[in-house]
Design a protein around this motif. Structure first.
Motif, mmCIF file in Angstrom:
data_model
loop_
_atom_site.group_PDB
_atom_site.id
_atom_site.type_symbol
_atom_site.label_atom_id
_atom_site.label_comp_id
_atom_site.label_asym_id
_atom_site.label_seq_id
_atom_site.Cartn_x
_atom_site.Cartn_y
_atom_site.Cartn_z
ATOM 1 N N THR A 286 0.815 -1.214 0.000
ATOM 2 C CA THR A 286 0.000 0.000 0.000
ATOM 3 C C THR A 286 0.847 1.262 0.000
ATOM 4 O OG1 THR A 286 -1.740 -1.196 1.195
ATOM 5 C CG2 THR A 286 -1.875 1.210 1.173
ATOM 6 N N TRP B 243 -12.220 -3.016 -0.506
ATOM 7 C CA TRP B 243 -10.855 -3.468 -0.149
ATOM 8 C C TRP B 243 -10.954 -4.919 0.316
ATOM 9 C CZ3 TRP B 243 -6.978 0.486 2.123
ATOM 10 C CH2 TRP B 243 -5.696 -0.073 2.191
ATOM 11 N N ILE C 154 -9.313 -2.284 -4.064
ATOM 12 C CA ILE C 154 -7.962 -2.276 -3.493
ATOM 13 C C ILE C 154 -7.639 -3.703 -3.033
ATOM 14 C CG2 ILE C 154 -6.410 -1.227 -1.825
ATOM 15 C CD1 ILE C 154 -7.607 0.730 -3.875
#
Length: 705
Positions: free
Chosen positions: A525, A591, A555
């Motif tokens: 990240t 995510w 993500i």
């Protein structure tokens, strides 16, 4: 400080003992041994010792000859430092070619910058991080400190000469001026350091680290002024004991108590360490003192003489150890690192470093060149063809350029064998080293879904579950998938049973009109890998391009984040997640949680569980941020993981992930839902699991269709 070649130079055994202390804590730090979070401060002790010793030599030359003898000084520095460094670099490149070929280009750049003594600026300008450990320790990561010292050796004598000239040789004012320059360096470190950021620039910058070297230099100039005035240059007995207690206690306390991520390191901590090192130097300089006896004892002195070689070799030894050994067999790893590093340093010292230090290189080169130009060997009357260089002690043993080359080759070959042996023993069919999961597979995709070179071409065979018709449709007209190496396989036709199983096709089947991918191996990240950007940087670039209404962000990072944190990274889980979600505030985001099939090492699934828990908690603060509980979805299908890797997926697993990513996104943001989704909502590919914290109730992934 090995015994000087120049008989006019005083040997202080206790200084070698301080070197032993410094190199020991550095190795413990690089191994990740608990209890030594500030072990990297051992490098600061080396800096202070180096500044003190080389300035002492320069001032001694000033006393004898009225000048600093720069030509001789620089030649001796090269002779002392270059041979072992070159041997280490050559061995590292050979080992990289044999055991970690994918990193050869990167390692070659590091090697060249090391040979040119600009490794620290190479790291800084390349945007690399000294503190980023998710890909494992680098074999040449520690060479930055040699570059800082060598740059200091080039510039400082010139600055010292200018100060002596301007101040007419008055050493007291020169010492004061040196302290002021050191304070300026520490102040620059304070100003440039940024809380919560990666401070590699500050940690490795020559300008910000010069303070440690300069305070050692100031001590040498001050003692030189006392010697010139006929005063004592060593403290008396009680003072020596107190100085040693303060210095050694200060060094050890900071090694044990100061974390490498602490801003105290930059806001005065390094300066205090330097003061402690100066106190320790003064204490051991008293030949009959307590601390001189402690640090000057034979074992400490012997190791200290070889500390430079130990420092050089310990990082390649660590870097090429199997990754599982560093986390699961730490005691064994520490023992191997110590034994191999000491063995190689002793071999290098005996046959390469000490002979060159004593007999020089100019004479053997001249002899070799003369022999090339004439068929008759050229001798100096002693049968060696070599005269000791100016300023050298008379040679006790005659050497030649050929003997240096033979010794260097023997050291390199020995290093390749003993460093490479653990990796070969651990994996005879294809040795893996400590960073094997980090760079592993690399691929970037554009909006068309076409893969760029770099991904593996032989994933495990298998059949993915049938795609079938989508149960629902997503409201996301554009899907931007941002992922690490675990996402490579869902977009690469060569890593799928059928090219039609690709993630792009699955997103389109569920209603998306456009798919954009930003997938790189090795990154996470907040940290990139080599030339690959971090996920945060990729998202920032995509946002700057402007995205249409209806865009959703997927993500798929977290695996390397969890491993990086386990390895001692700068940012914790929450910081990483918030850095991503803060810039995506107001966007629709899904995510995915992280999962592996490992129970040991940095990629241990327990580390993934911790990351997932923080992700679900933090996501509650961001409306329209949904967590896809992939970890629960895949729990019943552990056969999807790639055997022998257990972090990435086989062909069947990649096809399943492609399908389930799309299904989960449809559940997260289905057609017809306009109101913001509550932050922290957890979904699976089968349907919503409600609010964060109820992931355990998720339906089995196999029921998605």
């Amino acid at each position: 400080m090995p015994k000087p070649v120049d008989k006019g130079t005083t040997y202080v055994p206790g200084l070698d003992g301080l070197r032993t202390l410094a190199v020991t804590v550095v190795i413990l730090y690089h191994l990740g041994v608990p209890g030594f979070p500030g072990g990297l401060l051992g490098v600061g002790v080396f800096f202070t010792l180096s500044g003190y010793l080389i300035t002492s030599n320069l001032m001694r030359s000033w006393d004898r000859h009225g000048g600093l003898g720069l030509k001789t000084f620089w030649l001796r520095r090269f002779r002392r430092l270059a041979p072992a460094m070159i041997a280490t670099v050559v061995a590292t490149l050979i080992l990289t070619a044999a055991l970690d070929r994918g990193s050869l280009t990167t390692r070659a750049g590091e090697a060249l910058s090391t040979l040119l003594y600009v490794n620290n600026w190479h790291t800084i300008l390349a945007g690399s991080s000294y503190f980023d450990n998710f890909a494992g320790p680098g074999a040449l990561d520690h060479m930055w400190s040699l570059s800082v010292e060598e740059q200091f050796y080039l510039v400082w004598p010139l600055l010292l000469l200018v100060m002596l000239f301007i101040l007419r040789g008055r050493r007291g004012p020169v010492a004061v001026a040196t302290v002021l320059v050191a304070v300026a360096s520490f102040a620059l470190m304070w100003v440039l350091a940024v809380p919560g950021a990666d401070n590699t620039r500050v940690y490795e910058g020559t300008d910000t680290r010069a303070g440690g070297l300069l305070l050692g230099a100031a001590l040498a100039v001050w003692l030189s002024s006392r010697r010139a005035a006929g005063k004592s240059t060593t403290p008396d007995g009680p003072a020596s004991v107190l100085l040693g207690a303060a210095g050694v206690t200060g060094i050890v306390a900071m090694v044990v108590l100061v974390d490498r991520d602490s801003m105290f390191l930059y806001h005065g901590g390094t300066a205090l360490l330097t003061v402690a090192a100066v106190c320790a130097v003064l204490a051991v300089s008293r030949p009959t003192g307590l601390w001189s006896r402690v640090f000057g004892c034979l074992p400490m002195r012997w190791l200290g003489e070889r500390s430079y070689g130990i420092y050089l070799w310990h990082m390649p030894v660590i870097a090429f150890l199997p990754s599982a050994w560093l986390s699961d067999r730490l005691a064994l790893s520490a023992g191997l690192v110590a034994v191999i590093s000491v063995l190689l340093s002793a071999l290098s010292w005996r046959y390469l470093e000490d002979p060159i230090r004593r007999h020089g290189v100019v004479g053997p080169v001249k002899q070799w060149w003369a022999q090339r130009r004439s068929s008759t060997p050229v001798h100096d009357g002693g049968g060696s063809g070599m005269r000791p260089e100016t300023g050298d002690a008379p040679a006790r043993a005659r050497v030649s350029l050929q003997s240096y080359a033979g010794a260097g080759a023997a050291v390199v070959l020995s290093a390749v064998v003993v460093i490479g042996a653990p990796a070969v023993v651990a994996d005879p069919d294809g040795a893996t080293v400590s960073g094997s999961h980090g760079p592993g597979m690399r691929m970037e995709l554009d909006g068309s879904g076409a893969a760029k070179p770099g991904a593996p071409s032989d994933p495990a065979a298998g059949s993915a579950p049938g795609a079938g018709a989508a149960a629902t449709a997503t409201a996301c007209t554009r899907v931007i998938h941002v992922g690490d190496s675990t996402s490579l396989g869902i977009f690469d036709p060569d890593m799928l049973p059928d090219p039609a199983d690709s993630g792009e096709n699955r997103y389109l089947e569920y209603g998306a009109v456009d798919v954009v991918t930003s997938v790189f191996g090795g990154r996470n990240t907040t940290e990139g890998f080599e030339d690959y950007p971090s996920a945060v940087d990729s998202v920032a670039e995509l946002l700057a391009q402007g995205q249409p209404e209806g865009t959703c962000w997927v993500i798929a990072t977290g695996v390397n984040d969890a491993a990086n944190i386990s390895a001692g990274a700068t940012y914790d889980e929450e910081t990483r997640i918030r850095m991503m979600l803060d810039q995506l505030r107001g966007q629709r985001v899904m995510w995915s949680t992280a999962k592996t099939r490992l129970d040991t090492g940095h990629w241990n699934d327990a580390n993934m569980v911790k990351f997932n828990e923080v992700l679900e908690r933090v996501a509650k603060d961001y409306p329209d941020v949904v967590v896809w509980d992939w970890a629960s979805d895949v729990a019943g299908h552990m056969e999807w993981f790639l055997d022998g890797d257990d972090v990435h997926y086989n062909a069947e697993g990649n096809a399943a992930r492609a399908r389930l990513f799309a299904a989960a996104l449809a559940n997260a943001f289905p057609v017809g839902v306009v109101d913001p989704v509550p932050g922290g909502t957890v979904v699976t590919s089968a349907g919503s699991a409600g609010s964060a914290g109820s992931a355990g109730e998720a339906a089995d992934a196999g029921t998605a269709e």
